[in-house]
Design a protein around this motif. Structure first.
Motif, PDB file in Angstrom:
ATOM      1  N   GLY A   1      16.531  -7.355 -20.443  1.00 63.42           N
ATOM      2  CA  GLY A   1      16.369  -7.679 -19.044  1.00 63.42           C
ATOM      3  C   GLY A   1      16.334  -9.186 -18.849  1.00 63.42           C
ATOM      4  N   TRP A   2      16.950  -9.660 -17.782  1.00 63.60           N
ATOM      5  CA  TRP A   2      16.964 -11.104 -17.510  1.00 63.60           C
ATOM      6  C   TRP A   2      15.555 -11.657 -17.278  1.00 63.60           C
ATOM      7  CZ3 TRP A   2      21.194 -12.890 -19.154  1.00 63.60           C
ATOM      8  CH2 TRP A   2      22.443 -12.369 -18.839  1.00 63.60           C
ATOM      9  N   TYR A   3      14.621 -10.796 -16.841  1.00 63.97           N
ATOM     10  CA  TYR A   3      13.314 -11.293 -16.398  1.00 63.97           C
ATOM     11  C   TYR A   3      12.183 -10.897 -17.344  1.00 63.97           C
ATOM     12  CZ  TYR A   3      16.279 -11.783 -12.320  1.00 63.97           C
ATOM     13  OH  TYR A   3      17.323 -12.113 -11.487  1.00 63.97           O
ATOM     14  N   ASP A   4      12.493 -10.771 -18.617  1.00 64.79           N
ATOM     15  CA  ASP A   4      11.541 -10.336 -19.629  1.00 64.79           C
ATOM     16  C   ASP A   4      11.075 -11.528 -20.465  1.00 64.79           C
ATOM     17  OD1 ASP A   4      10.124  -9.156 -21.699  1.00 64.79           O
ATOM     18  OD2 ASP A   4      11.882  -8.200 -22.600  1.00 64.79           O
ATOM     19  N   PHE A   5       9.816 -11.947 -20.266  1.00 62.51           N
ATOM     20  CA  PHE A   5       9.244 -13.021 -21.081  1.00 62.51           C
ATOM     21  C   PHE A   5       8.623 -12.501 -22.375  1.00 62.51           C
ATOM     22  CE2 PHE A   5       9.633 -15.624 -17.333  1.00 62.51           C
ATOM     23  CZ  PHE A   5       9.696 -16.930 -17.808  1.00 62.51           C
ATOM     24  N   ALA A   6       8.291 -11.226 -22.435  1.00 64.51           N
ATOM     25  CA  ALA A   6       7.653 -10.678 -23.635  1.00 64.51           C
ATOM     26  C   ALA A   6       8.605 -10.707 -24.819  1.00 64.51           C
ATOM     27  CB  ALA A   6       7.167  -9.255 -23.364  1.00 64.51           C
ATOM     28  N   THR A   7       9.869 -10.359 -24.569  1.00 56.55           N
ATOM     29  CA  THR A   7      10.897 -10.378 -25.613  1.00 56.55           C
ATOM     30  C   THR A   7      12.142 -11.029 -25.021  1.00 56.55           C
ATOM     31  OG1 THR A   7      11.598  -8.131 -25.009  1.00 56.55           O
ATOM     32  CG2 THR A   7      10.000  -8.325 -26.776  1.00 56.55           C
ATOM     33  N   PRO A   8      12.198 -12.346 -25.006  1.00 54.49           N
ATOM     34  CA  PRO A   8      13.265 -13.066 -24.302  1.00 54.49           C
ATOM     35  C   PRO A   8      14.661 -12.720 -24.809  1.00 54.49           C
ATOM     36  CG  PRO A   8      11.452 -14.552 -24.842  1.00 54.49           C
ATOM     37  CD  PRO A   8      11.187 -13.265 -25.558  1.00 54.49           C
ATOM     38  N   PHE A   9      15.602 -12.638 -23.881  1.00 54.07           N
ATOM     39  CA  PHE A   9      16.972 -12.240 -24.243  1.00 54.07           C
ATOM     40  C   PHE A   9      17.639 -13.250 -25.168  1.00 54.07           C
ATOM     41  CE2 PHE A   9      17.250 -14.446 -20.120  1.00 54.07           C
ATOM     42  CZ  PHE A   9      18.262 -15.376 -20.333  1.00 54.07           C
ATOM     43  N   PHE A  10      17.340 -14.529 -24.998  1.00 51.89           N
ATOM     44  CA  PHE A  10      17.956 -15.541 -25.855  1.00 51.89           C
ATOM     45  C   PHE A  10      17.427 -15.426 -27.289  1.00 51.89           C
ATOM     46  CE2 PHE A  10      18.865 -20.307 -26.579  1.00 51.89           C
ATOM     47  CZ  PHE A  10      20.180 -20.057 -26.907  1.00 51.89           C
ATOM     48  N   GLY A  11      16.168 -15.025 -27.424  1.00 52.29           N
ATOM     49  CA  GLY A  11      15.607 -14.813 -28.751  1.00 52.29           C
ATOM     50  C   GLY A  11      16.286 -13.665 -29.476  1.00 52.29           C
ATOM     51  N   ALA A  12      16.586 -12.588 -28.723  1.00 53.43           N
ATOM     52  CA  ALA A  12      17.291 -11.450 -29.323  1.00 53.43           C
ATOM     53  C   ALA A  12      18.695 -11.864 -29.746  1.00 53.43           C
ATOM     54  CB  ALA A  12      17.343 -10.289 -28.340  1.00 53.43           C
ATOM     55  N   GLU A  13      19.386 -12.605 -28.886  1.00 56.50           N
ATOM     56  CA  GLU A  13      20.737 -13.066 -29.217  1.00 56.50           C
ATOM     57  C   GLU A  13      20.712 -13.947 -30.464  1.00 56.50           C
ATOM     58  OE1 GLU A  13      21.967 -13.243 -24.478  1.00 56.50           O
ATOM     59  OE2 GLU A  13      21.627 -15.093 -25.619  1.00 56.50           O
TER      60      GLU A  13
END
Length: 503
Positions: free
Chosen positions: A446-458
C-alpha cells in the motif's frame, strides 16, 4: 507417535512431534500428566457462496492441531480454519495463510480479504465506531481458484501454549517456522493434497514467516513440500533497513517515499498521483538524499541547503523543522508533525487515517488512529463467525494482537547474528527460488503503509540472488491492510486470482 486423523477432506485435529529447538531445553513441569489428556476439537459446516462470480459449495472446518514434545506431551494447541470446495478436487491449489506480529491472529486476512465472509467497516479511512459490525458475503474471496487454510500460530487467535511449556520452544524465527511448517505438512498429508499446487503467504511479519517457512518446507527441515508461489502482503524482510536508529541512515532513505505519499494524500504536496510522487521520492531518496546522509558532518552547506529544500517539497515539512532534525525525521515524528497545523496526527498502518491527541504538543502520537479505527470490528467478526457459525467452543479470548509472543521472541537466525545486528530473511526467498525453478513471488504494497514501507520491500527483493523475472509487484491506494478499502480489496483479489491461475 500417535496422531488423530479426523475428517480426511478437511483441516484435521492432529497430534504431532516437532524437532527440538536448537539449544533450548524444556524444563520439567509437574503439570505434565494433566497436559497429556487434551482432546482436540474440530467443527465443520457445509456452506455455499459466490466467489469470483462462481456459485459453489464448500466445507468450513475449524480444528485444533496439538503439537507435542519428543516424549508425546502436548505443548501447544494450534487452531486452523479451512475452506475447501466440495466435492473435493485434489488438483485445486491450496493457499496457506497467516498474519504477522509476531503475535497477530489470522483474523485480518480471514475476515477482511480472503475468507468467505468479511466484516463491514468504513472503506474511506474512518473509525469503525461502535457495534454492530455486520458480516457480509465476500465475493472477493479466492475460494473460486484455491482452497484456503488460515493458521493461527502459537499465542495468536485461539491458539495457545499449554501450562508449563517453555515459550522459547515456539516463540522465535526458527521455532515458529518449524511449528507452522509442521502444521502445513500434516494438513497436506491428512487431506491427500501432496500433488496440489501450493501457495504460502501472509501479511506484515507474516511475510517474514513466509520466508522462514518456505526454507523449512523446501530445505532446512523437510525438503519434501514443493511450493508454487509465495504471496507477500505488506512486506518486511530486511529489518535493519527499517529501524530509524542513530547511525542507521538507510532507514531514513527507505521511509522517505512514504512521507511523500502521505503528504500528497493530505494535500501538503502537489502531484498527479500517489504513484507519481512515490517515484519522485524514490529517485531522490536513493540519489541526492542518500548521498547527503552518508556524508554526515562532511556535507557542504550548499548541498545541505539543496537537499533540505527538495526534502521539504516532497514531505510537506518546513525547511526549519528539517534543519533542526538534521534532515533525519523518524516516522513517529512525522506522524505528529505533518498535520500539526490542523491539530491532527496520521496513522502508522495507514497514513490516510487521522486522529486527535490529548494535546498538539509533543513528538509522537498518543496512539495509531489506523489501528484503533478498525480493531473492534475485526475482533467482533471473528468471534461471531468462529463461535456462532462454525460452532467452535472455548472460554479463551481471541488474540487478534497478542503481546506474549513478541515479548518472548527469539530474533536470531543462528551464526551469531540477529535482529540487533542485521536481520534480513530475503536471501532465504532467493535461495528457495534458485532451488525451485518454478517458484514465483507476489509482493503487494500500500502507498500509505509506514509499518512496512513499499520502498523497503522493493529494496530487499532487488538484491542479488533473487531472480527478478519471477517477481510480481502490485500497489494499492491504501495502507498496511489495503483490503480495508473496497476498491483495493477487489484489486488485490483480481491480482492474486491472476497470480494463482498463471501456472
Amino acid at each position: 507417535m500417535k496422531h488423530f486423523n479426523l475428517l480426511a477432506c478437511t483441516a484435521t485435529a492432529l497430534v504431532l512431534s516437532l524437532p527440538a529447538a536448537p539449544a533450548l531445553a524444556q524444563n520439567a513441569d509437574p503439570s505434565t500428566d494433566a497436559r497429556s489428556t487434551i482432546e482436540p476439537q474440530v467443527r465443520t459446516r457445509d456452506l455455499s457462496g459466490t466467489f469470483g462470480g462462481q456459485r459453489m459449495n464448500y466445507r468450513a472446518t475449524i480444528g485444533e492441531t496439538i503439537l507435542t514434545s519428543d516424549d508425546g506431551k502436548p505443548e501447544a494447541v494450534i487452531v486452523t480454519t479451512s475452506y475447501v470446495r466440495t466435492p473435493r478436487d485434489t488438483s485445486r491449489p491450496v493457499f496457506f495463510i497467516y498474519n504477522g506480529g509476531p503475535g497477530s491472529g489470522s483474523v485480518w486476512l480471514q475476515m477482511g480479504a480472503f475468507g468467505p465472509k468479511r466484516v463491514d467497516i468504513p472503506s474511506d479511512a474512518r473509525d469503525d465506531g461502535a457495534p454492530p459490525y455486520p458480516l457480509l458475503d465476500n465475493p472477493d474471496s479466492l475460494l473460486d481458484v484455491a482452497d484456503l487454510v488460515f493458521i493461527d500460530p502459537p499465542g495468536t487467535g485461539f491458539s495457545y501454549l499449554t501450562e508449563g511449556t517453555d515459550p522459547k520452544k515456539y516463540y522465535g524465527l526458527r521455532q515458529d517456522a518449524r511449528a507452522v511448517a509442521e502444521v502445513i505438512r500434516r494438513w497436506i498429508n491428512d487431506n491427500g493434497r501432496w500433488s496440489s499446487p501450493k501457495y504460502l503467504g501472509g501479511e506484515s511479519y507474516g511475510t517474514t514467516r513466509t520466508a522462514m517457512v518456505a526454507d523449512e518446507l523446501e530445505g532446512a527441515t523437510y525438503n519434501d513440500v514443493g511450493l508454487n508461489g509465495l504471496i507477500l502482503i505488506s512486506t518486511i524482510l530486511d529489518f535493519a533497513a527499517r529501524e530509524p536508529t542513530p547511525g542507521n541512515e538507510m532507514a531514513y532513505v527507505m521511509i522517505l517515499p512514504n512521507m511523500a505519499t502521505a503528504a500528497y494524500y493530505h494535500g501538503k504536496v502537489q502531484a498527479p498521483s500517489a504513484e507519481a510522487i512515490a517515484e519522485e521520492a524514490r529517485q531522490f531518496a536513493i540519489g541526492p538524499f542518500a548521498t547527503a546522509l552518508l556524508k554526515g558532518q562532511d556535507l557542504p552547506p550548499a548541498e545541505r541547503a539543496s537537499v533540505r529544500a527538495e526534502l521539504s517539497r516532497l514531505t510537506g515539512l518546513s525547511e526549519e523543522y528539517l534543519d533542526r532534525a538534521n534532515l533525519r525525521v523518524t516516522d513517529q515524528r512525522f506522524y505528529k508533525e505533518l498535520l500539526r497545523d490542523r491539530g491532527l496526527t496520521i496513522g502508522r498502518l495507514d497514513s490516510r487515517y487521522t486522529g486527535t491527541d490529548f494535546d498538539n504538543a509533543g513528538e509522537t502520537p498518543d496512539a495509531d488512529p489506523s489501528f484503533y479505527g478498525i480493531d473492534a470490528g475485526y475482533t467482533a467478526a471473528i468471534n461471531e463467525w468462529a463461535r456462532e457459525t462454525l460452532g467452535f467452543e472455548t472460554d479463551r479470548a481471541y488474540n487478534s494482537i497478542g503481546t506474549e509472543p513478541g515479548a518472548n521472541w527469539d530474533w536470531s537466525l543462528g551464526g551469531g547474528w540477529g535482529r540487533n545486528a542485521y536481520l534480513n530473511v530475503a536471501p532465504l526467498i532467493g535461495r528457495a527460488m534458485r532451488q525451485n525453478s518454478q517458484l514465483r513471488v507476489f509482493n503487494g504494497q500500500g502507498w500509505y503503509d509506514f509499518a512496512t514501507p513499499f520502498f523497503g520491500a522493493e529494496y530487499s527483493l532487488n538484491r542479488f540472488g533473487i531472480p527478478q523475472d519471477r517477481l510480481t509487484f502490485a500497489y494499492y491506494d491504501a495502507g498496511h491492510m489495503m483490503y480495508i478499502r473496497d476498491e483495493d480489496r477487489a484489486k488485490l483479489s483480481r491480482d492474486l486470482r491472476a497470480f494463482i491461475s498463471d501456472r
